[in-house]
Design an enzyme around this catalytic site. Structure first.
Site, short mmCIF file in Angstrom:
data_model
loop_
_atom_site.label_atom_id
_atom_site.label_comp_id
_atom_site.label_asym_id
_atom_site.label_seq_id
_atom_site.Cartn_x
_atom_site.Cartn_y
_atom_site.Cartn_z
N LYS A 44 0.84 -1.21 0.00
CA LYS A 44 0.00 0.00 0.00
C LYS A 44 0.87 1.25 0.00
O LYS A 44 0.62 2.20 -0.75
CB LYS A 44 -0.95 -0.01 1.22
CG LYS A 44 -2.06 -1.05 1.10
CD LYS A 44 -2.89 -1.21 2.37
CE LYS A 44 -3.92 -2.32 2.18
NZ LYS A 44 -4.77 -2.57 3.36
N GLN A 83 -4.96 -1.70 9.62
CA GLN A 83 -4.82 -2.98 8.94
C GLN A 83 -5.38 -4.11 9.80
O GLN A 83 -5.07 -4.20 10.99
CB GLN A 83 -3.33 -3.22 8.62
CG GLN A 83 -3.07 -4.45 7.75
CD GLN A 83 -3.65 -4.35 6.34
OE1 GLN A 83 -3.80 -3.27 5.78
NE2 GLN A 83 -3.98 -5.48 5.74
N ASP A 127 -11.14 2.96 3.96
CA ASP A 127 -11.45 1.53 3.84
C ASP A 127 -12.96 1.30 3.83
O ASP A 127 -13.42 0.21 3.49
CB ASP A 127 -10.88 0.76 5.06
CG ASP A 127 -9.67 -0.09 4.68
OD1 ASP A 127 -9.49 -0.37 3.48
OD2 ASP A 127 -8.92 -0.48 5.60
N1 GUN Z 1 -7.04 -6.95 5.83
C1 GUN Z 1 -7.37 -7.65 4.72
N2 GUN Z 1 -7.90 -6.83 3.78
C2 GUN Z 1 -7.92 -5.60 4.32
C3 GUN Z 1 -8.37 -4.33 3.83
O1 GUN Z 1 -8.87 -4.16 2.72
N3 GUN Z 1 -8.21 -3.30 4.70
C4 GUN Z 1 -7.69 -3.46 5.95
N4 GUN Z 1 -7.61 -2.40 6.73
N5 GUN Z 1 -7.27 -4.61 6.42
C5 GUN Z 1 -7.40 -5.67 5.60
#
Ligand code: GUN
Length: 284
Positions: free
Chosen positions: A52, A96, A119
């Site tokens: 990311k 996350q 998100d």
């Molecule tokens: N863990 C797995 N996929 C995601 C996501 O799209 N966002 C976040 N914050 N954690 C994740």
């Protein structure tokens, strides 16, 4: 059978976002900013967060990762969220997932400022999504919709079946498909006969993390199969759909890797830019 190439499409989207971030900087002296909170040492989460941050740098988004130890308390994370919420240079904030056992994830997500929730996991934004209002939609389902759009796969009037009912993938996926006019089944761990549902699907979206769960005999001839699963099996990434047998039945199918995964990151960048653009408009 055609492959839905998320890797290629995400590259195109990132190119467009790079131009838009450059324009925002040029016209408004604004650099979009994203904060990521990473708790503990889960290897998969570390890799995702690294990807990311790298993607942000590629398109001109400033990013900062707050690493916190596995043993951190709920209050410490809340303090960090509050600090980021108050920082005008940070337009987006994500925590996350998954989080360590002692942390109450749902309570944390509610602390994220709704206008920074790139998100789309805050219940406020999920509620807006379900009522069909403009909001930040969760990145993976949003990426699936973008893929369908790009390949001109119509959704309205179709039977869509979503396998997996998580708050971050299955439920928002179903909402987006429903909002786009599909008739939607949501299957989950308690669904009795899974193939009874999957065989009806014109569009089948699977995101449960069970490698090879869906086999060709569970898929209707000519269906579109979207595989969100990514599990490591003997060192290789595998999806929830058994590719070989499914590809023989499908008109379109996503590969794993190179399908939905890259689209998730592209949509995170897109949501972060959207947050920054809203902030610029608000300040005017
Ligand atoms: N863990 C797995 N996929 C995601 C996501 O799209 N966002 C976040 N914050 N954690 C994740």
């Amino acid at each position: 059978m055609r492959l839905l190439d998320g890797k290629a499409l995400s590259g195109i989207i990132k190119g467009q976002l790079k131009q838009k971030t450059a324009a925002l900087k040029e016209r408004h002296s604004k650099v979009p900013g994203l904060a990521v909170i990473l708790v503990g040492n889960d290897p998969a989460s570390e890799i995702y967060v690294e990807m990311k941050a790298k993607a942000c740098a590629e398109v001109g988004i400033y990013s900062v990762v707050h690493k916190m130890p596995e043993t951190v308390g709920q209050d410490e994370i809340v303090d960090t969220i509050r600090m980021i919420n108050a920082n005008p240079h940070l337009d987006g904030l994500l925590v996350q997932l998954p989080l360590p056992k002692q942390i109450k994830s749902e309570a944390l997500l509610e602390k994220i400022a709704i206008e920074k929730d790139v998100d789309g996991f805050h219940p406020h934004n999920l509620g807006k999504l379900f009522t069909g209002l403009d909001t930040f939609a969760p990145c993976t389902p949003l990426g699936v919709m973008r893929l369908l759009e790009e390949y001109q796969i119509g959704v309205d009037g179709k039977n869509a079946v979503v396998v997996g009912a998580s708050n971050i993938v299955g439920k928002p996926m179903a909402a987006l498909l429903l909002n786009a006019g599909a008739t939607v089944d949501i299957c989950h761990i308690l669904t009795g006969d899974l193939s009874e549902h999957t065989k009806k699907a014109d569009i089948l979206v699977v995101g449960v993390g069970k490698p090879g769960l869906i086999t060709g005999d569970m898929i209707k001839e000519g269906a579109v199969a979207i595989d969100i699963g990514t599990s490591k099996v003997e060192g290789k990434l595998r999806g929830d759909v058994e590719f070989e047998s499914a590809a023989k039945k499908c008109s379109f199918i996503t590969p794993v890797p190179g399908g939905v995964g890259p689209m998730t990151i592209a949509m995170l960048l897109s949501n972060t830019l959207k947050a920054a653009e809203i902030n610029v408009t608000r300040e005017q």
